[in-house]
Design a protein around this motif. Sequence first.
Motif, PDB file in Angstrom:
ATOM      1  N   PHE B  29       0.807  -1.217   0.000  1.00  0.00           N
ATOM      2  CA  PHE B  29       0.000   0.000   0.000  1.00  0.00           C
ATOM      3  C   PHE B  29       0.844   1.273   0.000  1.00  0.00           C
ATOM      4  O   PHE B  29       0.326   2.362   0.233  1.00  0.00           O
ATOM      5  CB  PHE B  29      -0.936  -0.010   1.216  1.00  0.00           C
ATOM      6  N   CYS B  30       2.153   1.134  -0.225  1.00  0.00           N
ATOM      7  CA  CYS B  30       3.046   2.294  -0.116  1.00  0.00           C
ATOM      8  C   CYS B  30       2.994   3.155  -1.381  1.00  0.00           C
ATOM      9  O   CYS B  30       3.299   2.684  -2.473  1.00  0.00           O
ATOM     10  CB  CYS B  30       4.476   1.825   0.133  1.00  0.00           C
ATOM     11  N   ASP B 220     -11.579  -1.963  -2.090  1.00  0.00           N
ATOM     12  CA  ASP B 220     -12.051  -2.524  -0.815  1.00  0.00           C
ATOM     13  C   ASP B 220     -10.880  -3.019   0.034  1.00  0.00           C
ATOM     14  O   ASP B 220     -10.910  -2.918   1.268  1.00  0.00           O
ATOM     15  CB  ASP B 220     -13.082  -3.645  -1.053  1.00  0.00           C
ATOM     16  N   VAL B 221      -9.815  -3.504  -0.613  1.00  0.00           N
ATOM     17  CA  VAL B 221      -8.626  -3.952   0.141  1.00  0.00           C
ATOM     18  C   VAL B 221      -7.908  -2.736   0.731  1.00  0.00           C
ATOM     19  O   VAL B 221      -7.481  -2.756   1.893  1.00  0.00           O
ATOM     20  CB  VAL B 221      -7.665  -4.768  -0.777  1.00  0.00           C
ATOM     21  N   PHE B 225      -7.185  -1.942   4.697  1.00  0.00           N
ATOM     22  CA  PHE B 225      -5.853  -1.597   5.196  1.00  0.00           C
ATOM     23  C   PHE B 225      -5.885  -0.249   5.935  1.00  0.00           C
ATOM     24  O   PHE B 225      -5.385  -0.143   7.070  1.00  0.00           O
ATOM     25  CB  PHE B 225      -4.850  -1.545   4.039  1.00  0.00           C
ATOM     26  N   THR B 226      -6.511   0.751   5.323  1.00  0.00           N
ATOM     27  CA  THR B 226      -6.594   2.082   5.945  1.00  0.00           C
ATOM     28  C   THR B 226      -7.245   1.978   7.321  1.00  0.00           C
ATOM     29  O   THR B 226      -6.813   2.620   8.282  1.00  0.00           O
ATOM     30  CB  THR B 226      -7.428   3.034   5.044  1.00  0.00           C
ATOM     31  N   HIS B 227      -8.279   1.152   7.407  1.00  0.00           N
ATOM     32  CA  HIS B 227      -8.983   0.963   8.668  1.00  0.00           C
ATOM     33  C   HIS B 227      -8.035   0.393   9.739  1.00  0.00           C
ATOM     34  O   HIS B 227      -8.026   0.872  10.872  1.00  0.00           O
ATOM     35  CB  HIS B 227     -10.188   0.034   8.442  1.00  0.00           C
ATOM     36  N   TYR B 236      -0.533  -5.330   7.103  1.00  0.00           N
ATOM     37  CA  TYR B 236      -0.118  -5.237   5.702  1.00  0.00           C
ATOM     38  C   TYR B 236      -0.726  -6.356   4.854  1.00  0.00           C
ATOM     39  O   TYR B 236      -0.755  -6.261   3.635  1.00  0.00           O
ATOM     40  CB  TYR B 236       1.412  -5.301   5.585  1.00  0.00           C
ATOM     41  N   ASP B 237      -1.158  -7.446   5.515  1.00  0.00           N
ATOM     42  CA  ASP B 237      -1.582  -8.630   4.766  1.00  0.00           C
ATOM     43  C   ASP B 237      -3.095  -8.767   4.618  1.00  0.00           C
ATOM     44  O   ASP B 237      -3.587  -9.852   4.315  1.00  0.00           O
ATOM     45  CB  ASP B 237      -0.986  -9.896   5.422  1.00  0.00           C
ATOM     46  N   VAL B 238      -3.835  -7.676   4.817  1.00  0.00           N
ATOM     47  CA  VAL B 238      -5.297  -7.757   4.618  1.00  0.00           C
ATOM     48  C   VAL B 238      -5.585  -8.189   3.186  1.00  0.00           C
ATOM     49  O   VAL B 238      -4.824  -7.906   2.272  1.00  0.00           O
ATOM     50  CB  VAL B 238      -6.013  -6.397   4.876  1.00  0.00           C
TER      51      VAL B 238
END
Lengths: 239, 239
Positions: B29-30, B220-221, B225-227, B236-238
Amino acid sequence: MTTGQKHLKSGSECPPLKENQLRLYSMRFCPFVRRVKLVLAAKNIPYEEIFINLNDEPEWYLKKNPVGEVPLLEWIDRDSKEIRSIPESLIISNYLDDLYPEHRLHPVDPYLKAKQQVLIDRHGNVRSAFYKLFRSKEQNAVEDLKQSLTFYEEALQDKFFGGSKPAMVDYMLWPWFESFPALKETGFVLNADGKLPKLANWCKEMQENDAVRKTKVPDDVVQKFTHTVQQGKTDYDVE
Amino acid sequence: MTTGQKHLKSGSECPPLKENQLRLYSMRFCPFVRRVKLVLAAKNIPYEEIFINLNDEPEWYLKKNPVGEVPLLEWIDRDSKEIRSIPESLIISNYLDDLYPEHRLHPVDPYLKAKQQVLIDRHGNVRSAFYKLFRSKEQNAVEDLKQSLTFYEEALQDKFFGGSKPAMVDYMLWPWFESFPALKETGFVLNADGKLPKLANWCKEMQENDAVRKTKVPDDVVQKFTHTVQQGKTDYDVE
């Protein structure tokens, strides 16, 4: 260096810009401006220098560069006759290297260029430690500065960061190394403990470099300026 | 995007590096990694992606990159067989553009390149306002963000910052624009007051871009992650 020229303030008028001449808006003691002057000197590019008083910027300068910083490079475009300008020391330096490919200062090899760019990028650590020490004189800032310099000591594999002669990276780092004497009241002297011998040698080599000599402000004038800053009475026009 | 791949932690082993393959150390997500992935996708450069858990970096990764950040690009040099690497999103992106001059992303014209570089440089203002708002949800941070975006609205003279098609500057700015939905709890919506129409249109155009689509993590992923970040339990692995 145009001596005797004053730093222009609010209320002044912008000197007319001539065709076929690069103009550099500058402050005589600014290390970021010095980067660009080193590149201009190393590539033998003629230019005109206009000093800006950064404590009281001219109104016309703030229109050109709303952030009110130097350096700013300005010229009249040969074809369109429009006035063009570029801010930021690194962007100007790269522009000049692209525009005048003779005596190229960035390596042509993409990997070498990237490695040297990392050294330019990480120099922010040296600058923050430098300014922290200059302002606070705290001894833990001395440690921060030494720490940030160790990275450069380890990276220096040849006479210069650029190899056997100075490259863009050397010129981008140099102005703050030349300013270390401004830290003498804090007790900081480069390589005082003998742990940065390669950097100390690099400094000696750089001091002999033509572009460095041509753009250097005399030590006694720099000292007088530094003193006015430390007294909280910055005087850009000391002689 | 290799789905199902976990972010490697301390105690893990470094997957063996193959010859003739670029490896990108990444975090899914970076936004800084995303810059590099956009360049790789835009230039059709094949690569392998290895995810790093930035809350618990593998020991072997800290040896490669002591600052512990991603992205890091790594490969085996064809001639010397040495392992080489480059950190920092902008340096990696410029390196890839130099190394693979087909579909060049930086303009060849030095002045255009410098002007676009200013847009890349000043983007730090957008990022600081973005992160301040994400963390604090303070309404004055909304104003800071709008202010920093106005500069880009004014700079956008064509469909893209790079002209009629996306250039390096577009890809370097994009990841944070794509992340604006993460600010929805703060009430910030791009162009909600209609004052950033060109930027809003640019976002639509970018969303249709091939490189953007190819490297996008499903909304949605990203939301999941943000949540986890907002809950102080970064995962990190959601999936």
